[in-house]
Design a protein around this motif. Structure first.
Motif, PDB file in Angstrom:
ATOM      1  N   LEU A 142       0.868  -1.179   0.000  1.00 30.51           N
ATOM      2  CA  LEU A 142       0.000   0.000   0.000  1.00 30.51           C
ATOM      3  C   LEU A 142       0.903   1.228   0.000  1.00 30.51           C
ATOM      4  O   LEU A 142       1.623   1.484   0.965  1.00 30.51           O
ATOM      5  CB  LEU A 142      -0.901   0.009   1.242  1.00 30.51           C
ATOM      6  CG  LEU A 142      -1.829   1.229   1.395  1.00 30.51           C
ATOM      7  CD1 LEU A 142      -2.818   1.299   0.244  1.00 30.51           C
ATOM      8  CD2 LEU A 142      -2.564   1.178   2.729  1.00 30.51           C
ATOM      9  N   SER A 143       0.892   1.969  -1.082  1.00 28.17           N
ATOM     10  CA  SER A 143       1.724   3.159  -1.214  1.00 28.17           C
ATOM     11  C   SER A 143       0.833   4.390  -1.389  1.00 28.17           C
ATOM     12  O   SER A 143      -0.365   4.264  -1.680  1.00 28.17           O
ATOM     13  CB  SER A 143       2.642   3.015  -2.432  1.00 28.17           C
ATOM     14  OG  SER A 143       1.877   2.900  -3.614  1.00 28.17           O
ATOM     15  N   PRO A 144       1.384   5.593  -1.219  1.00 28.51           N
ATOM     16  CA  PRO A 144       0.574   6.805  -1.428  1.00 28.51           C
ATOM     17  C   PRO A 144      -0.068   6.865  -2.810  1.00 28.51           C
ATOM     18  O   PRO A 144      -1.212   7.290  -2.946  1.00 28.51           O
ATOM     19  CB  PRO A 144       1.599   7.929  -1.231  1.00 28.51           C
ATOM     20  CG  PRO A 144       2.592   7.364  -0.272  1.00 28.51           C
ATOM     21  CD  PRO A 144       2.721   5.913  -0.661  1.00 28.51           C
ATOM     22  N   VAL A 145       0.643   6.407  -3.842  1.00 27.87           N
ATOM     23  CA  VAL A 145       0.065   6.458  -5.184  1.00 27.87           C
ATOM     24  C   VAL A 145      -1.097   5.480  -5.321  1.00 27.87           C
ATOM     25  O   VAL A 145      -2.081   5.759  -6.024  1.00 27.87           O
ATOM     26  CB  VAL A 145       1.137   6.201  -6.264  1.00 27.87           C
ATOM     27  CG1 VAL A 145       1.669   4.778  -6.207  1.00 27.87           C
ATOM     28  CG2 VAL A 145       0.597   6.500  -7.647  1.00 27.87           C
ATOM     29  N   TYR A 156      -3.333  11.579 -11.177  1.00 31.99           N
ATOM     30  CA  TYR A 156      -3.450  11.890 -12.601  1.00 31.99           C
ATOM     31  C   TYR A 156      -3.509  10.661 -13.489  1.00 31.99           C
ATOM     32  O   TYR A 156      -3.950  10.726 -14.636  1.00 31.99           O
ATOM     33  CB  TYR A 156      -2.293  12.808 -13.050  1.00 31.99           C
ATOM     34  CG  TYR A 156      -0.898  12.207 -12.972  1.00 31.99           C
ATOM     35  CD1 TYR A 156      -0.392  11.451 -14.025  1.00 31.99           C
ATOM     36  CD2 TYR A 156      -0.076  12.422 -11.866  1.00 31.99           C
ATOM     37  CE1 TYR A 156       0.878  10.900 -13.967  1.00 31.99           C
ATOM     38  CE2 TYR A 156       1.200  11.883 -11.797  1.00 31.99           C
ATOM     39  CZ  TYR A 156       1.672  11.130 -12.850  1.00 31.99           C
ATOM     40  OH  TYR A 156       2.936  10.604 -12.788  1.00 31.99           O
ATOM     41  N   SER A 157      -3.077   9.489 -12.963  1.00 35.63           N
ATOM     42  CA  SER A 157      -3.112   8.267 -13.766  1.00 35.63           C
ATOM     43  C   SER A 157      -4.314   7.379 -13.447  1.00 35.63           C
ATOM     44  O   SER A 157      -4.385   6.251 -13.924  1.00 35.63           O
ATOM     45  CB  SER A 157      -1.814   7.467 -13.558  1.00 35.63           C
ATOM     46  OG  SER A 157      -1.717   7.009 -12.217  1.00 35.63           O
ATOM     47  N   ALA A 159       0.513   5.247   4.708  1.00 34.64           N
ATOM     48  CA  ALA A 159       1.072   4.357   3.697  1.00 34.64           C
ATOM     49  C   ALA A 159       2.557   4.618   3.473  1.00 34.64           C
ATOM     50  O   ALA A 159       3.156   4.057   2.560  1.00 34.64           O
ATOM     51  CB  ALA A 159       0.324   4.539   2.369  1.00 34.64           C
ATOM     52  N   ASN A 160       3.139   5.443   4.307  1.00 37.22           N
ATOM     53  CA  ASN A 160       4.513   5.866   4.073  1.00 37.22           C
ATOM     54  C   ASN A 160       5.526   5.218   5.005  1.00 37.22           C
ATOM     55  O   ASN A 160       6.586   4.782   4.598  1.00 37.22           O
ATOM     56  CB  ASN A 160       4.587   7.394   4.189  1.00 37.22           C
ATOM     57  CG  ASN A 160       5.839   7.958   3.577  1.00 37.22           C
ATOM     58  OD1 ASN A 160       6.498   7.318   2.774  1.00 37.22           O
ATOM     59  ND2 ASN A 160       6.189   9.166   3.960  1.00 37.22           N
ATOM     60  N   MET A 161       5.202   5.144   6.306  1.00 36.97           N
ATOM     61  CA  MET A 161       6.219   4.689   7.266  1.00 36.97           C
ATOM     62  C   MET A 161       5.543   4.002   8.448  1.00 36.97           C
ATOM     63  O   MET A 161       4.861   4.677   9.225  1.00 36.97           O
ATOM     64  CB  MET A 161       7.016   5.900   7.738  1.00 36.97           C
ATOM     65  CG  MET A 161       8.212   5.564   8.580  1.00 36.97           C
ATOM     66  SD  MET A 161       9.540   4.918   7.581  1.00 36.97           S
ATOM     67  CE  MET A 161      10.794   4.782   8.834  1.00 36.97           C
ATOM     68  N   PRO A 162       5.683   2.689   8.659  1.00 37.15           N
ATOM     69  CA  PRO A 162       6.364   1.758   7.753  1.00 37.15           C
ATOM     70  C   PRO A 162       5.513   1.468   6.514  1.00 37.15           C
ATOM     71  O   PRO A 162       4.319   1.805   6.479  1.00 37.15           O
ATOM     72  CB  PRO A 162       6.506   0.508   8.610  1.00 37.15           C
ATOM     73  CG  PRO A 162       5.324   0.545   9.516  1.00 37.15           C
ATOM     74  CD  PRO A 162       5.110   2.009   9.836  1.00 37.15           C
ATOM     75  N   ARG A 163       6.113   0.815   5.530  1.00 38.73           N
ATOM     76  CA  ARG A 163       5.374   0.454   4.329  1.00 38.73           C
ATOM     77  C   ARG A 163       4.501  -0.760   4.640  1.00 38.73           C
ATOM     78  O   ARG A 163       4.990  -1.787   5.099  1.00 38.73           O
ATOM     79  CB  ARG A 163       6.364   0.137   3.202  1.00 38.73           C
ATOM     80  CG  ARG A 163       5.723  -0.197   1.836  1.00 38.73           C
ATOM     81  CD  ARG A 163       4.748   0.823   1.309  1.00 38.73           C
ATOM     82  NE  ARG A 163       5.182   2.190   1.337  1.00 38.73           N
ATOM     83  CZ  ARG A 163       5.622   2.868   0.279  1.00 38.73           C
ATOM     84  NH1 ARG A 163       5.708   2.274  -0.874  1.00 38.73           N
ATOM     85  NH2 ARG A 163       5.958   4.133   0.381  1.00 38.73           N
ATOM     86  N   LEU A 164       3.195  -0.613   4.419  1.00 41.02           N
ATOM     87  CA  LEU A 164       2.247  -1.681   4.690  1.00 41.02           C
ATOM     88  C   LEU A 164       2.129  -2.598   3.486  1.00 41.02           C
ATOM     89  O   LEU A 164       1.906  -2.147   2.367  1.00 41.02           O
ATOM     90  CB  LEU A 164       0.874  -1.091   5.035  1.00 41.02           C
ATOM     91  CG  LEU A 164      -0.252  -2.066   5.376  1.00 41.02           C
ATOM     92  CD1 LEU A 164       0.080  -2.883   6.614  1.00 41.02           C
ATOM     93  CD2 LEU A 164      -1.566  -1.313   5.568  1.00 41.02           C
TER      94      LEU A 164
END
Length: 318
Positions: free
Chosen positions: A37-40, A50-51, A308-313
């Motif tokens: 799970l990332s910010p994007v 935008y994508s 979703a940034n720290m830690p990476r889930l």
């Protein structure tokens, strides 16, 4: 099959049943093992990125780790809509799969690929970093920024400068390769003075994960204190601190600053995948450290609101 599905725009995905994908010409079926799970991912799921595709319903997730039908263990990216990576199965173009090194485990590979690629591509593809140069990472206390510090050193940076608001995390970056750490604050004059000191000593590349006020001050300081007619490559990667800045036109006229972005659309897809492969194969020999938390995909709804940034889930699929 079970999957994390966006049914309504602006709402967290739900864990439920979704139609199974069928691989077409040039595509492969992937049995998913792990997806980060990332910010994007969150931004695309909300429809703000935008994508984003825009059509509902769809399975969330842009990349992950899984197994092909022949048993190959791969990292994959950009599944064919409406399928995503957070499902038991997905379908992706064969060219968008990278065979993983045996020494890199599934969860770490899923966690490191996207933020690692953002740093690697920014430095290698956009800035064309040369060994011996000085790199400043603006926003180095998040997952991607911490990896960027490590990757800059791995790629041969002579000096790495790291900025961020979390002083405790900043200090820990010394052990990861940061030579100088700068705590960001609200006093603009003080920040500009500190930045000017660094640019006067020489900064070749800035990798910016924040944008906003700190990026403004960095660009102004670079124009005022950087070496005349010597290019400084400023690579914009993320916008944690804001989407817009106020940049005086004289900053660009009075300096050799090269301002560029790095992301989907600025680098050919084939080169992005090359960057991911290089990061994944460098992760073990480079000793890249990343904080990871794992959770079962069935718990996607209750974990969606986490940072979703720290830690990476990383969601795991049984």
């Amino acid at each position: 099959m079970k999957a994390a599905i966006v049914v309504e725009a602006g709402k967290p995905p739900v864990y439920g049943d979704f139609k199974e994908p069928v691989a077409g010409e040039g595509e492969v079926l992937v049995r998913v093992v792990a997806a980060a799970l990332s910010p994007v991912v969150k931004s695309r799921a909300s429809g703000r990125h935008y994508s984003s595709a825009g059509s509902l319903p769809f399975v969330v997730g842009i990349d992950g780790v899984g197994c092909l039908e022949d048993g190959s263990r791969v990292y994959f990216a950009l599944p064919q809509a409406p399928f995503g990576s957070m499902a038991e199965k997905t379908v992706v173009r064969a060219a968008q799969c990278i065979v993983l090194p045996d020494a890199l485990d599934d969860i770490k590979a899923a966690a490191i690929a996207n933020p690692g690629m953002s740093a690697w591509a920014a430095m290698q593809e956009r800035a064309e970093l040369v060994a011996g140069e000085t790199v400043l990472i603006n926003g180095a206390t998040g997952t991607a920024g911490r990896l960027a510090v490590q990757i800059a050193k791995y790629l041969g940076a002579k000096k790495v400068i790291a900025t961020g608001r979390n002083k405790q995390t900043l200090e820990a970056l010394h052990a990861m390769g940061a030579d100088v750490v700068i705590a960001l604050g609200d006093d603009q004059q003080a920040m500009e003075k500190i930045f000017k000191q660094q640019f006067a000593q020489g900064v070749d590349v800035v990798v910016d994960y924040l944008w906003g006020q700190s990026a403004e001050l960095l660009l102004i300081a670079a124009a005022k204190a950087g070496k005349e007619a010597v290019p400084m490559r400023f690579v914009q990667v993320g916008s944690v601190s804001g989407e817009d800045i106020n940049l005086p036109s004289a900053v660009l006229r009075s300096s050799a600053i090269v301002l560029m972005g790095s992301g989907i659309g600025s680098i050919p897809p084939k080169r992005l995948f090359t960057s991911i492969g290089e990061v994944l194969h460098a992760a073990v020999p480079g000793g890249f450290d990343i904080a990871v938390e794992a959770a079962p995909l069935s718990a996607v709804a209750e974990n969606w609101g986490k940072d979703a940034n720290m830690p990476r889930l990383v969601f795991t699929v049984d």
